[in-house]
Design a protein around this motif. Structure first.
Motif, PDB file in Angstrom:
ATOM      1  N   GLY A  93     -41.150 -49.938  -1.584  1.00  0.00           N
ATOM      2  CA  GLY A  93     -39.700 -50.019  -1.616  1.00  0.00           C
ATOM      3  C   GLY A  93     -39.033 -48.912  -2.409  1.00  0.00           C
ATOM      4  N   ARG A  94     -39.671 -47.771  -2.487  1.00  0.00           N
ATOM      5  CA  ARG A  94     -39.080 -46.614  -3.172  1.00  0.00           C
ATOM      6  C   ARG A  94     -39.588 -45.335  -2.524  1.00  0.00           C
ATOM      7  NH1 ARG A  94     -42.610 -44.966  -7.541  1.00  0.00           N
ATOM      8  NH2 ARG A  94     -44.466 -46.284  -7.601  1.00  0.00           N
ATOM      9  N   TYR A  95     -38.712 -44.348  -2.498  1.00  0.00           N
ATOM     10  CA  TYR A  95     -38.977 -43.136  -1.718  1.00  0.00           C
ATOM     11  C   TYR A  95     -38.931 -41.869  -2.563  1.00  0.00           C
ATOM     12  CZ  TYR A  95     -38.804 -45.873   2.568  1.00  0.00           C
ATOM     13  OH  TYR A  95     -39.082 -46.780   3.572  1.00  0.00           O
ATOM     14  N   ALA A  96     -38.927 -42.011  -3.877  1.00  0.00           N
ATOM     15  CA  ALA A  96     -38.968 -40.861  -4.779  1.00  0.00           C
ATOM     16  C   ALA A  96     -40.278 -40.902  -5.559  1.00  0.00           C
ATOM     17  CB  ALA A  96     -37.777 -40.874  -5.726  1.00  0.00           C
ATOM     18  N   PHE A  97     -40.831 -39.733  -5.861  1.00  0.00           N
ATOM     19  CA  PHE A  97     -42.163 -39.659  -6.462  1.00  0.00           C
ATOM     20  C   PHE A  97     -42.340 -38.282  -7.080  1.00  0.00           C
ATOM     21  CE2 PHE A  97     -41.867 -39.378  -1.869  1.00  0.00           C
ATOM     22  CZ  PHE A  97     -42.127 -38.028  -1.657  1.00  0.00           C
ATOM     23  N   LEU A  98     -43.392 -38.146  -7.862  1.00  0.00           N
ATOM     24  CA  LEU A  98     -43.782 -36.821  -8.346  1.00  0.00           C
ATOM     25  C   LEU A  98     -44.521 -36.111  -7.221  1.00  0.00           C
ATOM     26  CD1 LEU A  98     -44.111 -34.820 -10.775  1.00  0.00           C
ATOM     27  CD2 LEU A  98     -46.358 -35.870 -11.123  1.00  0.00           C
ATOM     28  N   LEU A  99     -44.110 -34.897  -6.922  1.00  0.00           N
ATOM     29  CA  LEU A  99     -44.758 -34.121  -5.876  1.00  0.00           C
ATOM     30  C   LEU A  99     -45.345 -32.851  -6.468  1.00  0.00           C
ATOM     31  CD1 LEU A  99     -45.363 -33.690  -2.833  1.00  0.00           C
ATOM     32  CD2 LEU A  99     -43.219 -32.406  -2.721  1.00  0.00           C
ATOM     33  N   SER A 100     -46.653 -32.683  -6.279  1.00  0.00           N
ATOM     34  CA  SER A 100     -47.339 -31.456  -6.694  1.00  0.00           C
ATOM     35  C   SER A 100     -47.691 -30.679  -5.427  1.00  0.00           C
ATOM     36  CB  SER A 100     -48.600 -31.780  -7.488  1.00  0.00           C
ATOM     37  OG  SER A 100     -49.317 -30.598  -7.789  1.00  0.00           O
ATOM     38  N   ALA A 101     -47.135 -29.456  -5.296  1.00  0.00           N
ATOM     39  CA  ALA A 101     -47.353 -28.687  -4.070  1.00  0.00           C
ATOM     40  C   ALA A 101     -47.341 -27.189  -4.332  1.00  0.00           C
ATOM     41  CB  ALA A 101     -46.301 -29.051  -3.033  1.00  0.00           C
ATOM     42  N   PRO A 102     -48.136 -26.697  -5.295  1.00  0.00           N
ATOM     43  CA  PRO A 102     -48.146 -25.251  -5.555  1.00  0.00           C
ATOM     44  C   PRO A 102     -48.849 -24.493  -4.438  1.00  0.00           C
ATOM     45  CG  PRO A 102     -49.771 -26.359  -6.930  1.00  0.00           C
ATOM     46  CD  PRO A 102     -49.018 -27.438  -6.220  1.00  0.00           C
ATOM     47  N   VAL A 122     -50.972 -12.597  -3.380  1.00  0.00           N
ATOM     48  CA  VAL A 122     -50.021 -11.579  -3.818  1.00  0.00           C
ATOM     49  C   VAL A 122     -49.399 -10.900  -2.597  1.00  0.00           C
ATOM     50  CG1 VAL A 122     -49.744  -9.405  -5.064  1.00  0.00           C
ATOM     51  CG2 VAL A 122     -51.226 -11.204  -5.989  1.00  0.00           C
ATOM     52  N   GLY A 123     -48.073 -10.936  -2.538  1.00  0.00           N
ATOM     53  CA  GLY A 123     -47.356 -10.342  -1.421  1.00  0.00           C
ATOM     54  C   GLY A 123     -47.407 -11.147  -0.146  1.00  0.00           C
ATOM     55  N   GLY A 124     -47.898 -12.377  -0.217  1.00  0.00           N
ATOM     56  CA  GLY A 124     -48.010 -13.207   0.981  1.00  0.00           C
ATOM     57  C   GLY A 124     -46.658 -13.690   1.477  1.00  0.00           C
ATOM     58  N   THR A 125     -46.550 -13.857   2.797  1.00  0.00           N
ATOM     59  CA  THR A 125     -45.313 -14.390   3.378  1.00  0.00           C
ATOM     60  C   THR A 125     -45.400 -15.896   3.608  1.00  0.00           C
ATOM     61  OG1 THR A 125     -46.010 -13.995   5.663  1.00  0.00           O
ATOM     62  CG2 THR A 125     -44.894 -12.188   4.523  1.00  0.00           C
ATOM     63  N   GLY A 126     -46.497 -16.487   3.179  1.00  0.00           N
ATOM     64  CA  GLY A 126     -46.683 -17.923   3.268  1.00  0.00           C
ATOM     65  C   GLY A 126     -48.000 -18.280   2.625  1.00  0.00           C
ATOM     66  N   SER A 127     -48.289 -19.580   2.568  1.00  0.00           N
ATOM     67  CA  SER A 127     -49.529 -20.003   1.923  1.00  0.00           C
ATOM     68  C   SER A 127     -49.911 -21.406   2.345  1.00  0.00           C
ATOM     69  CB  SER A 127     -49.365 -19.988   0.404  1.00  0.00           C
ATOM     70  OG  SER A 127     -50.475 -20.623  -0.239  1.00  0.00           O
ATOM     71  N   PRO A 128     -51.228 -21.647   2.512  1.00  0.00           N
ATOM     72  CA  PRO A 128     -51.668 -23.029   2.664  1.00  0.00           C
ATOM     73  C   PRO A 128     -51.400 -23.820   1.396  1.00  0.00           C
ATOM     74  CG  PRO A 128     -53.560 -21.538   2.527  1.00  0.00           C
ATOM     75  CD  PRO A 128     -52.326 -20.687   2.508  1.00  0.00           C
ATOM     76  N   VAL A 129     -51.226 -25.120   1.558  1.00  0.00           N
ATOM     77  CA  VAL A 129     -50.954 -25.977   0.407  1.00  0.00           C
ATOM     78  C   VAL A 129     -51.579 -27.342   0.691  1.00  0.00           C
ATOM     79  CG1 VAL A 129     -48.715 -26.734   1.356  1.00  0.00           C
ATOM     80  CG2 VAL A 129     -49.131 -26.873  -1.112  1.00  0.00           C
ATOM     81  N   ALA A 130     -52.047 -27.985  -0.373  1.00  0.00           N
ATOM     82  CA  ALA A 130     -52.590 -29.350  -0.258  1.00  0.00           C
ATOM     83  C   ALA A 130     -51.738 -30.259  -1.151  1.00  0.00           C
ATOM     84  CB  ALA A 130     -54.050 -29.384  -0.681  1.00  0.00           C
ATOM     85  N   PRO A 131     -50.561 -30.652  -0.671  1.00  0.00           N
ATOM     86  CA  PRO A 131     -49.628 -31.413  -1.505  1.00  0.00           C
ATOM     87  C   PRO A 131     -50.128 -32.827  -1.774  1.00  0.00           C
ATOM     88  CG  PRO A 131     -48.608 -30.648   0.548  1.00  0.00           C
ATOM     89  CD  PRO A 131     -50.072 -30.498   0.694  1.00  0.00           C
ATOM     90  N   VAL A 132     -49.713 -33.354  -2.919  1.00  0.00           N
ATOM     91  CA  VAL A 132     -50.036 -34.721  -3.295  1.00  0.00           C
ATOM     92  C   VAL A 132     -48.779 -35.381  -3.845  1.00  0.00           C
ATOM     93  CG1 VAL A 132     -51.426 -36.239  -4.755  1.00  0.00           C
ATOM     94  CG2 VAL A 132     -52.427 -34.138  -3.827  1.00  0.00           C
ATOM     95  N   ALA A 133     -48.436 -36.540  -3.304  1.00  0.00           N
ATOM     96  CA  ALA A 133     -47.347 -37.361  -3.837  1.00  0.00           C
ATOM     97  C   ALA A 133     -47.944 -38.407  -4.750  1.00  0.00           C
ATOM     98  CB  ALA A 133     -46.567 -38.021  -2.710  1.00  0.00           C
ATOM     99  N   VAL A 134     -47.397 -38.547  -5.948  1.00  0.00           N
ATOM    100  CA  VAL A 134     -47.904 -39.527  -6.920  1.00  0.00           C
ATOM    101  C   VAL A 134     -46.824 -40.577  -7.156  1.00  0.00           C
ATOM    102  CG1 VAL A 134     -48.947 -39.875  -9.175  1.00  0.00           C
ATOM    103  CG2 VAL A 134     -49.221 -37.670  -8.021  1.00  0.00           C
ATOM    104  N   LEU A 135     -47.135 -41.796  -6.757  1.00  0.00           N
ATOM    105  CA  LEU A 135     -46.202 -42.910  -6.919  1.00  0.00           C
ATOM    106  C   LEU A 135     -46.580 -43.734  -8.139  1.00  0.00           C
ATOM    107  CD1 LEU A 135     -46.389 -42.237  -3.698  1.00  0.00           C
ATOM    108  CD2 LEU A 135     -45.041 -44.310  -3.487  1.00  0.00           C
TER     109      LEU A 135
END
Length: 308
Positions: free
Chosen positions: A281-290, A295-308
Motif C-alpha cells: 500500500g505504498r509506492y515510494a521507496f529507496l532506489l539505488s540505480a548507479p 568514461v565518455g559513455g552515452t549510456g550504461s547498463p544498470v541493475a537497479p534495486v528498490a528497497v521498501l
C-alpha cells in the motif's frame, strides 16, 4: 520531418541550460541533495529488496531493430587456469561485448542531440568516435541513489498492460500519482509502469519492441514542474512507438535529455515492484540505480534495486 513549432515551444518552457551554471554536466541529478537521500532512506520500513533489471543474456531484448545495439556476447577467456603453475589456485575469467543500452539501462545526456546541440548548449560535435562524449558522459552521473516513486499507470487505469501504442499523458501520470498516494517531488526518480515488459518476459521480443505504449510529448512538462531527477520505464523505446505525431521520431528523448538534462531509463522490469507496492500500500521507496562509470559513455547498463 523537421521539429515542429509545438516541440520548440515545449523546449523553451522546460529548458534547464545554465540553471546549475555553464560548466554543469549532470542536469537534474543536481536535484538529488543530501537531504533528499536522507528522506529517501526514511522510506525503508521492511527492508524488502526488489530487483528491477532484466538478465543480461546473448538472446536478450535486442532484435536488430537498432543497428549496432547488440545483446551481450559473453565469452570465457580462462577456465580453471593455473596461472602460477600446476596445483596452484586456478582462476576463471570472462569477457563481454555489448551495447551499453542493450538491456536495463540509463540513457546519458549525450545519447541524443538536436539542432546541433546537447545538454547545456554544448555542440553535438563534442561527441566523437575517438574521444566519445567530451561532456556529460554517463560517468559524470555518480552514485545515483534517491527516493523512487512508482507511477503505475497500468494499474491506475485498471489494466494488466496498457494497449499497444497507448500514449501516456500527464493525465495518466496524475492518475498514477493519485494511486501512489504521494506527490512526486524534487529529486525523486519516477518509474512509469506500462506493463509492456510482460511481452518480453513471455518471449515475445518483436511484440515488446513494436508497437509499444510510451510517454507523450506532453510529459516532459509534467516532470519539469515537479523537478524530477530522472525517469525510467518498462519499454524499449521509452516514448510511444510508433510516435504520437507521424514521422516525429524521438522528440521525448530530445526534450528530456537535451533540453531538461534529465536521465531516462528503459527496459526496467517493474512487474515485481508493482505487486510489492500494491501489497504494501505504498509506492515510494529507496532506489539505488548507479550507472556503470564508462568514461565518455552515452549510456550504461544498470541493475537497479528498490528497497521498501
Amino acid at each position: 520531418m523537421p521539429l515542429p513549432t509545438e516541440f520548440h515551444e515545449i523546449a523553451k518552457r522546460i529548458n534547464n541550460w545554465g540553471r546549475w551554471g555553464a560548466a554543469d554536466e549532470i542536469g537534474t541529478l543536481n536535484l538529488i541533495t543530501d537531504a533528499v537521500v536522507r528522506e529517501a532512506a526514511a522510506t525503508i520500513r521492511t527492508g524488502r529488496r526488489v530487483p528491477l533489471a532484466v538478465p543480461l543474456r546473448q538472446d536478450g531484448i535486442q532484435t536488430g531493430m537498432i543497428p549496432g545495439r547488440i545483446n551481450p556476447l559473453h565469452t570465457m577467456i580462462a577456465v580453471n587456469f593455473e596461472m602460477f603453475g600446476p596445483d596452484t589456485v586456478a582462476t576463471s575469467d570472462d569477457a563481454v561485448t555489448m551495447g551499453l543500452q542493450a538491456g536495463t539501462h540509463w540513457d546519458g545526456l549525450t545519447h541524443v542531440s538536436h539542432s546541433g546541440r546537447i545538454y547545456n548548449g554544448r555542440p553535438a560535435g563534442s561527441i566523437t568516435s575517438h574521444d566519445r562524449a567530451a561532456f556529460s558522459g554517463i560517468d559524470k552521473a555518480g552514485p545515483l541513489v534517491s527516493r523512487g516513486v512508482l507511477l503505475d499507470v497500468a494499474r491506475a487505469r485498471g489494466a494488466e498492460r496498457l494497449p499497444e501504442g497507448h500514449v501516456v499523458t500527464p493525465e495518466d501520470l496524475d492518475a498514477a500519482e493519485e494511486l501512489a498516494g504521494t506527490r512526486v517531488r524534487s529529486g525523486d526518480i519516477a518509474l512509469v509502469r506500462t506493463g509492456q515488459i510482460q511481452r518480453y518476459l513471455a518471449g515475445e521480443k518483436e511484440a515488446y519492441a513494436f508497437p509499444s505504449p510510451g510517454l507523450s510529448l506532453r510529459t516532459p512538462e509534467w516532470f519539469h514542474a515537479r523537478d524530477v531527477a530522472a525517469v525510467a520505464n518498462d519499454t524499449l523505446t521509452f516514448e510511444a512507438f510508433p510516435p504520437e505525431i507521424e514521422d516525429l521520431w524521438m522528440p521525448v528523448h530530445a526534450l528530456d535529455l537535451v533540453e531538461m538534462g534529465m536521465l531516462q531509463g528503459q527496459n526496467w522490469n517493474l512487474e515485481e515492484l508493482s505487486e510489492a507496492c500494491a501489497e504494501e500500500g505504498r509506492y515510494a521507496f529507496l532506489l539505488s540505480a548507479p550507472p556503470e562509470p564508462f568514461v565518455g559513455g552515452t549510456g550504461s547498463p544498470v541493475a537497479p534495486v528498490a528497497v521498501l
